[in-house]
Design a protein around this motif. Structure first.
Motif, short mmCIF file in Angstrom:
data_model
loop_
_atom_site.label_atom_id
_atom_site.label_comp_id
_atom_site.label_asym_id
_atom_site.label_seq_id
_atom_site.Cartn_x
_atom_site.Cartn_y
_atom_site.Cartn_z
N GLU A 1 -69.62 11.65 36.86
CA GLU A 1 -69.26 11.01 38.13
C GLU A 1 -67.92 10.29 37.99
O GLU A 1 -67.10 10.35 38.90
CB GLU A 1 -70.35 10.02 38.57
N SER A 2 -67.72 9.64 36.86
CA SER A 2 -66.46 8.92 36.64
C SER A 2 -65.27 9.88 36.58
O SER A 2 -64.17 9.54 37.02
CB SER A 2 -66.53 8.07 35.37
N ASP A 3 -65.49 11.09 36.04
CA ASP A 3 -64.42 12.10 36.01
C ASP A 3 -64.04 12.51 37.43
O ASP A 3 -62.86 12.56 37.78
CB ASP A 3 -64.85 13.34 35.23
N TYR A 4 -65.06 12.83 38.24
CA TYR A 4 -64.78 13.22 39.62
C TYR A 4 -64.14 12.08 40.41
O TYR A 4 -63.21 12.31 41.19
CB TYR A 4 -66.06 13.69 40.32
N ALA A 5 -64.60 10.86 40.19
CA ALA A 5 -64.02 9.71 40.89
C ALA A 5 -62.54 9.55 40.54
O ALA A 5 -61.72 9.30 41.42
CB ALA A 5 -64.80 8.44 40.54
N ARG A 6 -62.21 9.73 39.27
CA ARG A 6 -60.80 9.63 38.85
C ARG A 6 -59.98 10.77 39.46
O ARG A 6 -58.86 10.56 39.92
CB ARG A 6 -60.68 9.66 37.33
N MET A 7 -60.54 11.98 39.48
CA MET A 7 -59.84 13.11 40.09
C MET A 7 -59.51 12.81 41.54
O MET A 7 -58.37 12.98 41.98
CB MET A 7 -60.68 14.38 40.00
N VAL A 8 -60.52 12.37 42.29
CA VAL A 8 -60.33 12.07 43.72
C VAL A 8 -59.30 10.95 43.89
O VAL A 8 -58.41 11.04 44.73
CB VAL A 8 -61.68 11.71 44.38
N GLU A 9 -59.41 9.91 43.07
CA GLU A 9 -58.47 8.78 43.17
C GLU A 9 -57.03 9.24 42.95
O GLU A 9 -56.13 8.89 43.72
CB GLU A 9 -58.85 7.73 42.12
N VAL A 10 -56.79 10.03 41.91
CA VAL A 10 -55.43 10.47 41.60
C VAL A 10 -54.92 11.42 42.69
O VAL A 10 -53.77 11.30 43.13
CB VAL A 10 -55.38 11.15 40.21
N ILE A 11 -55.75 12.33 43.15
CA ILE A 11 -55.34 13.26 44.20
C ILE A 11 -55.00 12.51 45.48
O ILE A 11 -53.99 12.79 46.13
CB ILE A 11 -56.44 14.31 44.45
N ARG B 1 -64.75 27.44 38.48
CA ARG B 1 -64.60 27.44 39.94
C ARG B 1 -65.66 26.55 40.60
O ARG B 1 -65.37 25.84 41.56
CB ARG B 1 -64.67 28.88 40.47
N HIS B 2 -66.88 26.57 40.11
CA HIS B 2 -67.93 25.73 40.71
C HIS B 2 -67.59 24.24 40.59
O HIS B 2 -67.91 23.46 41.48
CB HIS B 2 -69.30 26.03 40.07
N ARG B 3 -66.93 23.86 39.55
CA ARG B 3 -66.52 22.46 39.38
C ARG B 3 -65.40 22.12 40.35
O ARG B 3 -65.38 21.03 40.93
CB ARG B 3 -66.09 22.20 37.94
N TYR B 4 -64.47 23.04 40.51
CA TYR B 4 -63.38 22.82 41.47
C TYR B 4 -63.95 22.71 42.88
O TYR B 4 -63.54 21.85 43.66
CB TYR B 4 -62.35 23.95 41.38
N ASN B 5 -64.90 23.57 43.22
CA ASN B 5 -65.52 23.52 44.55
C ASN B 5 -66.21 22.18 44.78
O ASN B 5 -66.15 21.63 45.88
CB ASN B 5 -66.50 24.68 44.74
#
Length: 129
Positions: free
Chosen positions: A28-38, A110-114
């Motif tokens: 969850e923390s990885d996805y949160a950081r991805m969203v934050e940076v994007i 790809r599933h992770r990117y989606n």
């Protein structure tokens, strides 16, 4: 474009997205950081797709397929060196080549990117731009 400009413009985004290629599912923390940076970069989803397919996947998919590759965590400095070297050469036929074969280099994650895109759409209030 020179190496320092690439690091300044893309480095944080590249490092944020890199966990998609690790052995484990992103946390969850990885996805949160991805969203934050994007979101901070304000990158459009269509541009993010190209960063994923052309700038990252050719380097990180080779790492993923390597027998001796790093699977639990990347060495950020070494990863950045490989990403910069790849992206400095990414002109003309190389860009076309990687665009053509990007389906192969992204299929394992790809599933992770989606999942990331779904989270971005939610963060943007349903805006898919």
């Amino acid at each position: 474009m020179d190496a320092q400009t690439l690091v300044d413009e893309r480095g944080e985004l590249w490092l944020a997205l890199a966990p998609m290629w690790l052995e484990r599912e992103p946390r969850e923390s990885d996805y949160a950081r991805m969203v934050e940076v994007i979101e901070r970069d304000g990158i459009a989803l269509k541009d993010l797709e190209w960063v994923f397919r052309i700038e990252l996947a050719p380097v990180l998919s080779r790492q993923q397929m390597s027998v001796a590759g790093e699977w639990r965590k990347f060495d950020d400095h070494q990863l950045m060196r490989r990403l910069v070297a790849h992206n400095l050469r990414l002109k003309g036929w190389r860009r076309k080549f990687w665009a053509l074969f990007s389906g192969l280099t992204t299929m394992m994650v790809r599933h992770r990117y989606n999942e990331l895109v779904e989270r971005l759409v939610v963060a943007r209030g349903g805006d898919i731009r």
